[in-house]
Design an enzyme around this catalytic site. Structure first.
Site, PDB file in Angstrom:
ATOM      1  CE1 TYR A   1      34.863  38.059  66.238  1.00  0.00           C
ATOM      2  CE2 TYR A   1      33.712  40.170  65.373  1.00  0.00           C
ATOM      3  CZ  TYR A   1      34.762  39.459  66.128  1.00  0.00           C
ATOM      4  OH  TYR A   1      35.631  40.366  66.831  1.00  0.00           O
TER       5      TYR A   1
ATOM      6  CG  ASN B   1      44.517  33.703  67.074  1.00  0.00           C
ATOM      7  OD1 ASN B   1      45.178  32.772  66.895  1.00  0.00           O
ATOM      8  ND2 ASN B   1      44.463  34.837  66.121  1.00  0.00           N
TER       9      ASN B   1
ATOM     10  CB  CYS C   1      42.011  37.150  65.307  1.00  0.00           C
ATOM     11  SG  CYS C   1      43.187  37.933  66.197  1.00  0.00           S
ATOM     12  CG  HIS C   2      44.267  41.893  61.892  1.00  0.00           C
ATOM     13  ND1 HIS C   2      44.796  40.733  62.134  1.00  0.00           N
ATOM     14  CD2 HIS C   2      44.281  42.556  60.739  1.00  0.00           C
ATOM     15  CE1 HIS C   2      45.574  40.572  61.109  1.00  0.00           C
ATOM     16  NE2 HIS C   2      45.202  41.552  60.179  1.00  0.00           N
TER      17      HIS C   2
ATOM     18  CD  GLU D   1      45.787  42.926  56.970  1.00  0.00           C
ATOM     19  OE1 GLU D   1      46.268  42.334  57.991  1.00  0.00           O
ATOM     20  OE2 GLU D   1      44.591  42.756  56.450  1.00  0.00           O
TER      21      GLU D   1
END
Length: 155
Positions: A93, A116, A124-125, A150
């Site tokens: 962040y 978001n 945002c993850h 991912e």
DNA sequence: CGAGGGAGATATG
DNA sequence: CATATCTCCCTCG
């Protein structure tokens, strides 16, 4: 306004929302109450296929095609910077705040993530705390699943 | 314009 | 692990 019900087997059900001019205005990872579900229109097949197969494939939308009306300049900058972060990578962040022009605005970045409109597309993850995973408004469990899908490692 | 709230960061025990 | 304190930007009134 209407939404479509998609199933992504790696992560969870996904509900993209379209407005009357067929723009994608929102992506929900929890079923919203306020819209009717309709079948996928021809012109939305590409984006829907992407959301269903995520994290495979490549996003068919460019950042400029997303709708951020009414958002502050800071939030838009944050979303744009995050949009360019590749799959499998993470950012804190604080670092995202810094590259967005306000080094100490980590908490404000958290606020931007919480509001978001495009999870998955604006990833945002991939934003994590400096000392741990951090939170996720659709449920931390989904954040973990997304990062695992991912192949990202966050700590 | 001001008060209060965060999906944070850091330092300390 | 818990608590305490600092910080900034956004929202709401």
């Amino acid at each position: 306004m209407y939404m479509v019900h998609l199933t992504n087997k790696h992560i969870c059900d996904v509900f993209p929302v379209f407005d009357d001019t067929d723009r994608l205005t929102e992506v929900c990872l929890i079923r919203p109450e306020e819209f009717d579900i309709k079948p996928v229109k021809k012109e939305h097949e590409e984006i829907c296929a992407y959301l269903e197969s995520y994290p495979d494939g490549e996003c068919p939308l460019k950042f400029d095609e997303l709708v951020f009306e009414g958002r502050s300049d800071f939030h838009k900058t944050v979303y744009k910077n995050l949009f360019n972060l590749p799959k499998g990578e993470v950012i804190t962040y604080g670092r995202l705040a810094e590259v967005s022009g306000s080094k100490k605005a980590a908490r404000a970045v958290g606020t931007a993530m919480g509001t978001n409109p495009y999870p998955l597309i604006v990833p945002c993850h991939r934003v994590v705390r400096s000392d741990s995973l951090g939170n996720y408004s659709s449920g931390v469990h989904k954040k973990v699943k997304l990062l695992e899908a991912e192949g990202a490692h966050w700590k």
